[in-house]
Design a protein around this motif. Structure first.
Motif, short mmCIF file in Angstrom:
data_model
loop_
_atom_site.label_atom_id
_atom_site.label_comp_id
_atom_site.label_asym_id
_atom_site.label_seq_id
_atom_site.Cartn_x
_atom_site.Cartn_y
_atom_site.Cartn_z
N SER A 1 -4.30 7.53 0.32
CA SER A 1 -3.62 6.81 1.41
C SER A 1 -3.66 5.31 1.20
CB SER A 1 -4.28 7.16 2.76
OG SER A 1 -5.64 6.73 2.76
N HIS A 2 -4.20 4.86 0.08
CA HIS A 2 -4.38 3.43 -0.16
C HIS A 2 -4.26 3.13 -1.66
CE1 HIS A 2 -8.24 5.58 0.20
NE2 HIS A 2 -8.55 4.94 -0.91
N THR A 3 -3.15 3.55 -2.24
CA THR A 3 -2.91 3.30 -3.66
C THR A 3 -2.07 2.04 -3.83
OG1 THR A 3 -2.95 5.68 -4.11
CG2 THR A 3 -1.95 4.28 -5.78
N TYR A 4 -2.46 1.20 -4.77
CA TYR A 4 -1.71 -0.02 -5.07
C TYR A 4 -1.34 -0.03 -6.55
CZ TYR A 4 -3.04 -2.14 -0.59
OH TYR A 4 -3.19 -2.41 0.74
N LYS B 1 0.85 -1.19 0.00
CA LYS B 1 0.00 0.00 0.00
C LYS B 1 0.88 1.24 0.00
CE LYS B 1 -2.41 0.85 3.72
NZ LYS B 1 -3.52 0.76 4.71
N LEU B 2 0.58 2.16 -0.90
CA LEU B 2 1.37 3.38 -1.05
C LEU B 2 0.56 4.58 -0.57
CD1 LEU B 2 2.73 2.69 -4.65
CD2 LEU B 2 3.86 2.17 -2.48
N HIS B 3 1.13 5.35 0.34
CA HIS B 3 0.49 6.57 0.83
C HIS B 3 0.95 7.74 -0.04
CE1 HIS B 3 -1.20 4.98 4.65
NE2 HIS B 3 -0.24 4.07 4.48
N LEU B 4 0.44 7.78 -1.25
CA LEU B 4 0.86 8.83 -2.18
C LEU B 4 0.32 10.20 -1.78
CD1 LEU B 4 0.62 7.05 -5.65
CD2 LEU B 4 2.56 7.22 -4.09
N ASP B 5 -0.66 10.23 -0.86
CA ASP B 5 -1.15 11.51 -0.37
C ASP B 5 -0.11 12.24 0.48
OD1 ASP B 5 -1.43 9.45 1.49
OD2 ASP B 5 -3.03 10.49 2.57
N ASN B 6 0.95 11.53 0.86
CA ASN B 6 2.05 12.17 1.60
C ASN B 6 3.05 12.85 0.68
OD1 ASN B 6 1.02 11.35 4.09
ND2 ASN B 6 2.18 9.43 4.08
#
Length: 266
Positions: free
Chosen positions: A170-173, A98-103
């Motif tokens: 917050s939940h990119t795959y 899971k990638l938190h790209l919102d960060n």
């Protein structure tokens, strides 16, 4: 909760002690991972790093770790999929943590290396913002992205500047999907995958043309050739051709220098 301050394996214990009672010990273990960088050097990478594989069709083969030199781009390992020995269709997913790209406060840019060997179908790069991280990927909605995969066989090629800015959650795959209609010669290629990264970048310029105009007589003009140019974060960009070459945005107005607007380049 487990909140590692670095990558690696961590262990510890909790002791429950009370006067007159037997001491109880709870063993603790966890692995700190960096979901944004992966070199696949650990042979257990698909069980201890957040990376997973999911076999949808073709039960004989699935994504797995490899240390075979030809399949490794750098370091000591990579992951590989080959559906050659399956009797029917194959569908196998290599899924990121899971990638938190919102960060990411700038451009989240994806890069990776991949290698095709033997004839067969290509890989697909997919992204999802509603996958739960454990179920069949078929239960989620996925969007295909241009992975810039190699078309030639036998050589690792880097895919660069894949902009994930449209998927800052917050939940990119991410997933790399291997599909064939059948096993055997000319149907099932071998694909290796290595050196994944997602970086936070102020901007990017993605263009690496290799144009060969061949033999051109003096004082004549060759036929034009096109190339892709993508950029963002730097505003309008001026491209200047070297001596004896010219550029055009529309193949009508030919100039020594052109301006590509940020809107057109993005």
């Amino acid at each position: 909760k487990f909140t590692p301050s670095a990558t690696g394996t961590f262990s510890g214990e909790i002791k429950h002690e009370s006067t007159g009672a037997t001491t109880k010990t709870v063993a603790l273990a966890g692995t700190g991972i960096n979901p944004y960088v992966q070199g696949f050097n650990d042979v257990n990478v698909l069980t201890n790093s957040g990376w997973t594989q999911y076999n949808v069709a073709g039960t004989k083969n699935k994504w797995g770790s490899t240390t075979v030199a030809r399949n490794v781009n750098s370091g000591t390992g990579a992951v590989l999929m080959n559906g050659y020995s399956d009797n029917g269709p194959s569908e196998d997913w290599l899924i990121s943590p899971k990638l938190h790209l919102d960060n990411f406060n700038q451009f989240p840019l994806l890069s990776f290396y991949s290698r095709k060997f033997y004839a067969g179908t290509g890989l697909k790069l997919m992204v999802s913002v509603n996958y739960d991280g454990k179920s069949s990927p078929e239960t989620a909605t996925w969007t295909e992205l241009n992975g810039n995969f190699p078309t030639a066989t036998g050589t690792y090629t880097q895919s660069l500047y894949i902009n994930l800015g449209a998927y800052k959650t917050s939940h990119t795959y991410l997933a790399w999907v291997y599909e064939t209609t059948a096993g055997g010669t000319n149907n099932a290629a071998e694909w290796s995958f290595d050196d994944f990264a997602v970086t936070n970048e102020v901007g990017y310029v993605a263009s690496n043309p290799n144009l060969n105009f061949g033999d051109v007589s003096p004082n004549t003009i060759s036929a034009s050739q096109s190339f892709d140019f993508k950029a963002d974060g730097y505003g309008d960009i001026t491209l200047t051709a070297p001596t004896d070459y010219q550029l055009s945005l529309d193949n009508v107005l030919i100039q020594s220098s052109i301006v590509v607007t940020n809107a057109d380049a993005a």
